[in-house]
Write a protein that holds these residues in place. Structure first.
Motif, PDB file in Angstrom:
ATOM      1  N   ALA A   1      49.278 -27.531 109.429  1.00 37.78           N
ATOM      2  CA  ALA A   1      49.019 -26.208 110.001  1.00 37.78           C
ATOM      3  C   ALA A   1      49.586 -25.108 109.114  1.00 37.78           C
ATOM      4  O   ALA A   1      48.974 -24.048 108.946  1.00 37.78           O
ATOM      5  N   MET A   2      50.760 -25.366 108.508  1.00 35.06           N
ATOM      6  CA  MET A   2      51.352 -24.356 107.639  1.00 35.06           C
ATOM      7  C   MET A   2      50.516 -24.131 106.381  1.00 35.06           C
ATOM      8  O   MET A   2      50.368 -23.015 105.892  1.00 35.06           O
ATOM      9  N   TYR A   3      49.954 -25.234 105.858  1.00 38.46           N
ATOM     10  CA  TYR A   3      49.073 -25.075 104.704  1.00 38.46           C
ATOM     11  C   TYR A   3      47.883 -24.198 105.045  1.00 38.46           C
ATOM     12  O   TYR A   3      47.479 -23.317 104.276  1.00 38.46           O
ATOM     13  N   GLY A   4      47.310 -24.438 106.218  1.00 36.85           N
ATOM     14  CA  GLY A   4      46.162 -23.618 106.630  1.00 36.85           C
ATOM     15  C   GLY A   4      46.548 -22.164 106.820  1.00 36.85           C
ATOM     16  O   GLY A   4      45.808 -21.252 106.434  1.00 36.85           O
ATOM     17  N   ALA A   5      47.739 -21.959 107.429  1.00 32.35           N
ATOM     18  CA  ALA A   5      48.178 -20.581 107.653  1.00 32.35           C
ATOM     19  C   ALA A   5      48.438 -19.872 106.328  1.00 32.35           C
ATOM     20  O   ALA A   5      48.103 -18.694 106.158  1.00 32.35           O
ATOM     21  N   ALA A   6      49.030 -20.626 105.379  1.00 35.43           N
ATOM     22  CA  ALA A   6      49.291 -20.014 104.078  1.00 35.43           C
ATOM     23  C   ALA A   6      47.997 -19.641 103.361  1.00 35.43           C
ATOM     24  O   ALA A   6      47.878 -18.576 102.747  1.00 35.43           O
ATOM     25  N   PHE A   7      47.009 -20.518 103.469  1.00 33.00           N
ATOM     26  CA  PHE A   7      45.732 -20.235 102.802  1.00 33.00           C
ATOM     27  C   PHE A   7      45.038 -19.032 103.433  1.00 33.00           C
ATOM     28  O   PHE A   7      44.502 -18.162 102.745  1.00 33.00           O
ATOM     29  N   SER A   8      45.054 -18.989 104.787  1.00 35.68           N
ATOM     30  CA  SER A   8      44.357 -17.891 105.461  1.00 35.68           C
ATOM     31  C   SER A   8      45.042 -16.548 105.218  1.00 35.68           C
ATOM     32  O   SER A   8      44.406 -15.492 105.276  1.00 35.68           O
ATOM     33  N   GLY A   9      46.381 -16.583 104.960  1.00 28.77           N
ATOM     34  CA  GLY A   9      47.096 -15.321 104.758  1.00 28.77           C
ATOM     35  C   GLY A   9      47.122 -14.866 103.311  1.00 28.77           C
ATOM     36  O   GLY A   9      47.774 -13.879 102.995  1.00 28.77           O
ATOM     37  N   SER A  10      46.432 -15.614 102.427  1.00 26.36           N
ATOM     38  CA  SER A  10      46.481 -15.256 101.007  1.00 26.36           C
ATOM     39  C   SER A  10      45.866 -13.890 100.733  1.00 26.36           C
ATOM     40  O   SER A  10      46.344 -13.139  99.879  1.00 26.36           O
ATOM     41  N   ALA A  11      44.817 -13.555 101.474  1.00 24.44           N
ATOM     42  CA  ALA A  11      44.171 -12.254 101.246  1.00 24.44           C
ATOM     43  C   ALA A  11      45.116 -11.117 101.624  1.00 24.44           C
ATOM     44  O   ALA A  11      45.232 -10.119 100.902  1.00 24.44           O
TER      45      ALA A  11
END
Length: 739
Positions: free
Chosen positions: A242-252
């Motif tokens: 879940a943290m990986y997904g959150a990090a990816f989604s917050g990259s922008a």
């Protein structure tokens, strides 16, 4: 009206915090939806596993049912019976006939396993695997069968991420999937053989602490044939995904934040830097000048040097007045910095002198403490006369105070040195005796002065007593001009000669030399008294026959009893020697009274009872003969208070007197006298432990009496080895005990 102002730095900081909150909120929501999505995906995979796994198991059961029908109808063949372990025709609950397996005919089976249909239960095969049992009707016959399912086929239906586990209703694990995401958890469940039952809504995911040591998410639902399907996934892996997904989604959002930060950085470094540097220097100047008022001159010098360097490195600005002001400050701080450096150098010299004085003072304090403790040991020795303890305590104190690896004292015995006591050496120093010739210790004795060996490996006559010794100080011990031994202080590092330490240890060595000399004198006196005791046996043998071997036996009896009472080896040896002097006072009793064959008069018996005090007078007041005097004075005292000369009772009687009293009575009973025949060992033990009117158990210490009972066999051996002559019946006449 005063206008409100705002700091650009504060404004940009607020913007950064706002975007940070947005990132955290977005990351939290993303993680939540990611976890929900992944759990939904795991649920769908579990449903797929249920469908595929059920299909495989049903195929095996169908083949097993066909094999059972073949067994009933006689069509059996090895290939068709592979999955059937048990098959029996039933009449009600009893086995009528066995078609296959190990069940005996007539055996009653529980009704819960005879229900129609198939069910996995806790019945195991010879390999410990759970069996699928059930009943079926074949040609009108009720048949009970047990099938051995090949659960490895379920590996095809397993999922690479989620861990599926099949278990019986009691929680016994039947099959465990591969679980590539957490192989350690798979191994733990297989080794444990049990899976927890979690009370929750069917199909719902729940959080559970596992015995493996980490928390897992768990979903349980019914499976085929009474089995329970548990889907297990490590919570840490779920959160990490879940943290990986959150990090990816917050990259922008992070990229936008970095752009704003870049703009702020360019403004701060390119425009605001000059103003910031001047403000920072002014604030730092105010704070650091306070160090000049304190006593820490090193910090003050560092502060002045730092300010001077910062003023020197200050960049030119477009304000002319500011440039002139900073130039003047730069010159001022350079002058102050030079003066501060000179002051700091002076203070460092003063500090070094103070440190040297402190070191000298500490060493003087160490010397004073060492001498003071040595004096205390001397006083303690004067009271206790335990020279070995005094030597050991002094060596331990020396080692601790000077930081030595080990300290030992060796005494002179002829042409050899013998290890007397030691401290340290990691407790690995064994007793030794070495020749005096050609060694460094002898060199120090011959010169009469301490010898410091800085490096043992380079000294021709130095030999270390322990492999770790690198340097040593050898101090010769003398007393009244006589050589007594050598004191060695060993170091596990190469150490330079220390005259202060040598000067400190010379008085201590003199004290130790006195102790060694005193110990030698004490041993000589002990040897003299041992010789005296031996001669006393001869004298008393001439003076009165009844005590010739009696003295020697008493010493051995007392040694045995002292050991049984838990006394030290030294105490056992002392009582063995001094008990032999217990009747030395009889030398002052007239011989005609000791040898009188008739009944003693009251006056004669009064004379006899004076021999304990006379014995103590003969021995004198030497402190180390205190035990001998106590034995002389109390070996006729009795536990119940009926003894003489003072009628002491119970614990008033010293333990030496208690021991000697029993030993004396036993030997008197066993011995042949002119006035009595000898008693046998058994008779003597019976009289002492039960009494005969003259001798009663109450006369003796209960503790000593029990020790005598335990070692009475040794008493018999001692008496038989050192036996007196027996008197003829014509020599014996009735007479009271001469004790």
């Amino acid at each position: 009206m005063k206008r409100k102002t705002i700091s650009l730095g504060g404004f940009f900081t607020a913007i950064l915090l706002f975007f940070l909150c947005i990132i955290l909120l977005e990351g939290g929501l993303t993680a939540y939806f990611r976890i929900s999505s992944q759990l939904q995906e795991f649920t769908e995979r579990g449903e797929t596993f249920t469908r595929v796994g059920s299909h495989f198991l049903k195929q095996q059961v169908r083949r097993g049912e066909a094999s059972v029908r073949g067994l009933v109808r006689g069509w059996s063949s090895p290939d068709r019976e592979n999955g059937v372990l048990l098959a029996a025709v039933m009449e009600d609950s009893a086995i009528a006939s066995v078609l296959k397996g190990w069940l005996p005919e007539g055996m009653i089976l529980p009704r819960e396993i005879l229900a129609p249909g198939w069910k996995m239960n806790d019945l195991l095969d010879q390999f410990g695997r759970n069996l699928l049992t059930g009943t079926m009707t074949v040609d009108g016959k009720t048949v009970f069968a047990a099938l051995d399912l090949d659960l490895n086929e379920l590996n095809v239906a397993g999922t690479p991420d989620i861990l599926p586990v099949l278990s019986t209703p009691t929680g016994s694990v039947v099959w465990t999937g591969s679980g590539e995401e957490s192989p350690g958890l798979v191994s733990h469940i297989r080794a444990r053989g049990l899976v927890a039952r979690k009370e929750s809504a069917e199909g719902a995911w729940s959080l559970l602490p596992s015995h493996y040591g980490e928390r897992v998410v768990l979903r349980q639902e019914p499976f085929l044939y009474g089995l329970q399907l548990s889907l297990v996934y490590p919570l840490s892996s779920l959160i990490r995904s879940a943290m990986y997904g959150a990090a990816f989604s917050g990259s922008a959002t992070v990229a936008a934040l970095l752009a704003i930060f870049l703009i702020w950085f360019v403004w701060r470094r390119g425009i605001y830097s000059s103003i910031r540097d001047i403000t920072s220097l002014a604030e730092d100047m105010s704070a650091r000048l306070g160090d000049l008022e304190g006593g820490d001159h090193i910090r003050a010098a560092e502060a002045m040097y730092s300010l001077s360097r910062r003023f020197a490195d200050l960049k030119e600005t477009f304000v002319l007045e500011m440039n002139a002001f900073t130039g003047n400050l730069r010159n001022l701080f350079q002058v102050i910095s030079q003066q501060q450096e000179e002051l700091t150098a002076f203070n460092e010299e003063t500090e070094a002198m103070n440190q040297e004085l402190e070191n000298v003072n500490n060493r003087l304090v160490m010397r004073e403490a060492l001498w003071e403790r040595t004096l205390e040991f001397s006083h303690t020795f004067a009271r206790s006369e335990d020279s070995h303890q005094a030597i050991s305590s002094t060596l331990h104190t020396i080692r601790r105070d000077v930081g030595a690896f080990g300290v030992l004292l060796s005494s002179v015995e002829g042409d050899h040195y013998r290890l007397t006591a030691s401290s340290g050496y990691n407790g690995e120093l064994a007793p030794f005796t070495i020749p005096k010739n050609g060694i460094a210790a002898t060199e120090s004795v011959l010169t009469g002065a301490p010898l410091w060996v800085e490096d043992i490996s380079r000294h021709p006559s130095a030999s270390p007593v322990h492999p770790s010794v690198k340097s040593e100080l050898l101090v010769p011990l003398f007393q009244s001009g006589e050589e007594e031994g050598v004191l060695e202080i060993a170091f596990d590092r190469v150490s330079k000669k220390d005259p202060f330490l040598i000067e400190t240890l010379v008085p201590v060595a003199s004290y130790l030399g006195g102790l060694v000399h005193g110990e030698k004198m004490r041993r000589e006196v002990e040897a003299s008294y041992s010789y005296l005791a031996e001669k006393l046996q001869f004298v008393t043998g001439i003076y009165h026959d009844e005590t010739e071997n009696h003295i020697a036996r008493i010493g051995e009896y007392c040694r045995i009893l002292a050991g049984e009472l838990g006394k030290s080896h030294a105490e056992q040896e002392k009582i063995a020697l001094f008990a032999r002097l217990h009747d030395i006072g009889k030398l002052k009793v007239p011989r005609e009274i000791l040898s009188k064959p008739d009944i003693l008069t009251a006056e004669e018996f009064r004379v006899i009872t004076g021999h304990p005090a006379w014995g103590a007078d003969i021995l004198g007041d030497a402190a180390w003969l205190a035990m001998a005097r106590r034995i002389c004075l109390t070996h006729h005292e009795k536990w119940d208070g009926s003894g003489y000369p003072r009628g002491l009772k119970g614990r008033q009687i010293p333990w030496e007197g208690q021991v000697t009293a029993l030993a004396d009575v036993y030997d008197a009973l066993r011995s042949s006298r002119a006035y009595k025949p000898p008693f046998s060992h058994e008779q003597a033990v019976e009289i002492i432990t039960r009494g005969d009117g003259r001798v009663e158990p109450g006369h003796f210490s209960p503790e000593v009496l029990l020790a005598f009972i335990r070692r009475s066999g040794t008493f018999r051996e001692i008496f038989e080895t050192m036996k007196d002559r027996e008197f003829s019946p014509g020599e014996r006449e009735l007479s009271p005990d001469r004790s």
